[in-house]
Scaffold this active site. Sequence first.
Site, mmCIF file in Angstrom:
data_model
loop_
_atom_site.group_PDB
_atom_site.id
_atom_site.type_symbol
_atom_site.label_atom_id
_atom_site.label_comp_id
_atom_site.label_asym_id
_atom_site.label_seq_id
_atom_site.Cartn_x
_atom_site.Cartn_y
_atom_site.Cartn_z
ATOM 1 N N ASP A 1 0.831 -1.148 0.102
ATOM 2 C CA ASP A 1 0.084 0.149 -0.132
ATOM 3 C C ASP A 1 0.759 1.262 0.090
ATOM 4 O OD1 ASP A 1 -2.304 1.654 -0.135
ATOM 5 O OD2 ASP A 1 -2.672 1.360 2.083
ATOM 6 N N ASN B 1 -10.980 -2.515 -5.712
ATOM 7 C CA ASN B 1 -10.188 -1.777 -6.314
ATOM 8 C C ASN B 1 -10.859 -1.398 -7.805
ATOM 9 O OD1 ASN B 1 -6.870 -2.834 -4.772
ATOM 10 N ND2 ASN B 1 -8.076 -1.057 -4.319
HETATM 11 C C1 IPE Z 1 -5.504 -2.864 -0.219
HETATM 12 O O1 IPE Z 1 -5.104 -1.561 -0.620
HETATM 13 C C2 IPE Z 1 -5.455 -3.652 -1.573
HETATM 14 C C3 IPE Z 1 -4.223 -3.887 -2.101
HETATM 15 C C4 IPE Z 1 -3.156 -3.406 -1.693
HETATM 16 C C5 IPE Z 1 -4.039 -4.434 -3.601
HETATM 17 P P1 IPE Z 1 -6.448 -0.382 -0.605
HETATM 18 O O2 IPE Z 1 -5.542 0.940 -0.621
HETATM 19 O O3 IPE Z 1 -6.966 -0.618 -1.562
HETATM 20 O O4 IPE Z 1 -7.256 -0.424 0.752
HETATM 21 P P2 IPE Z 1 -8.037 0.626 1.369
HETATM 22 O O5 IPE Z 1 -9.197 0.930 0.368
HETATM 23 O O6 IPE Z 1 -7.105 1.824 1.984
HETATM 24 O O7 IPE Z 1 -8.405 -0.119 2.648
HETATM 25 C C1 IPE Z 2 -1.454 0.363 -3.167
HETATM 26 O O1 IPE Z 2 -1.171 1.623 -3.523
HETATM 27 C C2 IPE Z 2 -1.871 -0.357 -4.724
HETATM 28 C C3 IPE Z 2 -3.018 -0.847 -5.073
HETATM 29 C C4 IPE Z 2 -4.132 -0.992 -4.343
HETATM 30 C C5 IPE Z 2 -3.292 -1.551 -6.164
HETATM 31 P P1 IPE Z 2 -2.502 2.552 -3.378
HETATM 32 O O2 IPE Z 2 -2.839 2.935 -4.660
HETATM 33 O O3 IPE Z 2 -3.497 2.177 -2.614
HETATM 34 O O4 IPE Z 2 -1.996 3.813 -2.656
HETATM 35 P P2 IPE Z 2 -2.412 4.853 -1.781
HETATM 36 O O5 IPE Z 2 -3.222 3.941 -0.621
HETATM 37 O O6 IPE Z 2 -3.417 5.658 -2.589
HETATM 38 O O7 IPE Z 2 -1.422 5.828 -1.313
HETATM 39 MG MG MG Z 3 -4.279 2.415 -0.616
#
Ligand code: IPE
Ligand code: IPE
Ligand code: MG
Length: 255
Positions: A19, A67
């Site tokens: 994340d 997602n």
């Molecule tokens: C969790 O991260 C999913 C992945 C790392 C693929 P998100 O960024 O989607 O999670 P939330 O929405 O902040 O809980």
């Molecule tokens: C994790 O990084 C990757 C996926 C969930 C695919 P994020 O895209 O969630 O990054 P933040 O949370 O917006 O910083």
């Molecule tokens: Mg995220």
Amino acid sequence: MTNPSALLPVPTHVAIIMDGNGRWAKQRGLPRIEGHRRGVESVRTVLDAARAIGIPVVTLYAFSVENWRRPEDEVGGLMDLLETFLGREKSSLLKNNVRLRAIGRIEALPSRAQAALRDTIAATAHCTAQTLVLALNYGARTEVLDAARDYAAAVVAGTASLDDTASWEGFARHLYTRDLPDPDLVIRTSGETRVSNFLLLQAAYAEFVFTPVLWPDFGRAELEAAVADYRRRERRFGQTGEQVTLSPALAPTII
Ligand code: IPE
Ligand code: IPE
Ligand code: MG
């Protein structure tokens, strides 16, 4: 709780909620997809580091069922990155004897990403040194629904019995992770301290490490630190600390 007398063995299965890609990009005034691109670099680094540490199974949460709710161009960009990653990584997975697996509703991914996935999974099926599991279009609740449906269908077909659910193992045979060990350690980067629908059942007794480091900045040193933190823990699986000091607690056969 620390156990100064003995370190835990290196974890067999480390699962990572990758994340912070978006925030990494935002901090630099870059588009979010640039964060995801850099995130792929971290995947490469961490896989090499995991192999060096001797971790046999690594699961990476790459795309959740939730997602899909992101902007269309970000979802499309992520799917393109997945396809490119698989194409580029195939030869190094083979060279390093790494078997690729996927968990999630793979059949709902774009057909090109699916094809790349199936191709690399088939090509690496014989590899034995390490297993890389990609959680793609994965959600723990969706996994339970799919497992329940699979189990019910097997009962109707006569290949499973209602008695199978007398033990957790009987039901777990219908999960996506049926042939994988439960994660010992779950790491989440970026400072968020939630599970976001990841391996809820399999992580029943996992140890958690939350780090503020954003995924694109997570590398070998950060993985080593997380594993070192894990190894200093005491896993009790319901027993007392005194019992565990006498002989290490074994994961229970969950009833
Ligand atoms: C969790 O991260 C999913 C992945 C790392 C693929 P998100 O960024 O989607 O999670 P939330 O929405 O902040 O809980
Ligand atoms: C994790 O990084 C990757 C996926 C969930 C695919 P994020 O895209 O969630 O990054 P933040 O949370 O917006 O910083
Ligand atoms: Mg995220």
